[in-house]
Design an enzyme around this catalytic site. Structure first.
Site, mmCIF file in Angstrom:
data_model
loop_
_atom_site.group_PDB
_atom_site.id
_atom_site.type_symbol
_atom_site.label_atom_id
_atom_site.label_comp_id
_atom_site.label_asym_id
_atom_site.label_seq_id
_atom_site.Cartn_x
_atom_site.Cartn_y
_atom_site.Cartn_z
ATOM 1 N N PRO A 88 0.833 -1.206 0.000
ATOM 2 C CA PRO A 88 0.000 0.000 0.000
ATOM 3 C C PRO A 88 0.859 1.245 0.000
ATOM 4 C CG PRO A 88 0.053 -0.977 2.183
ATOM 5 C CD PRO A 88 0.791 -1.928 1.261
ATOM 6 N N GLU A 89 0.275 2.337 -0.444
ATOM 7 C CA GLU A 89 0.996 3.614 -0.416
ATOM 8 C C GLU A 89 1.265 4.002 1.031
ATOM 9 O OE1 GLU A 89 -0.872 6.753 -2.576
ATOM 10 O OE2 GLU A 89 -1.456 5.405 -4.189
ATOM 11 N N VAL A 90 2.431 4.545 1.266
ATOM 12 C CA VAL A 90 2.773 5.023 2.609
ATOM 13 C C VAL A 90 2.211 6.419 2.756
ATOM 14 C CG1 VAL A 90 4.650 5.600 4.163
ATOM 15 C CG2 VAL A 90 4.860 3.628 2.638
#
Length: 92
Positions: A88-90
């Site tokens: 997932p995007e941070v």
């Protein structure tokens, strides 16, 4: 007696990974528990990777973080066209 092992998800995702909010809370309250969980996950990856039977990841949906790791330790991965692999995007 099994001829192979097939991993798949039981819902719309193959594996969404760990609940990161729970990890953050546990890290503050019981840091050893986080390391225990990580150690068990590493042992699972090793067991799947070295299993003498073929392992197949039947990716029926998103495979995120630890789920992506499960796919990578299998001998073969087969995915539906809509499956997404990765992290997932941070968010800051």
């Amino acid at each position: 007696a099994a001829r192979c092992v097939v991993l798949t998800g039981s819902g719309p995702a193959f594996c969404a990974g760990m609940d990161l909010d729970e990890v953050r809370q546990t890290a503050d309250a019981a840091p050893d528990a986080v390391w225990d969980d990580a150690s068990r996950l590493a042992a699972l990856y090793d067991r799947l990777y070295t299993l003498p039977k073929p392992t197949v990841a039947a990716v029926n949906g998103a495979a995120v973080a630890g789920g992506c790791g499960l796919v990578t330790v299998c001998d073969l991965a087969v995915a539906v066209p809509t499956a997404k692999l990765g992290y997932p995007e941070v968010r800051g």
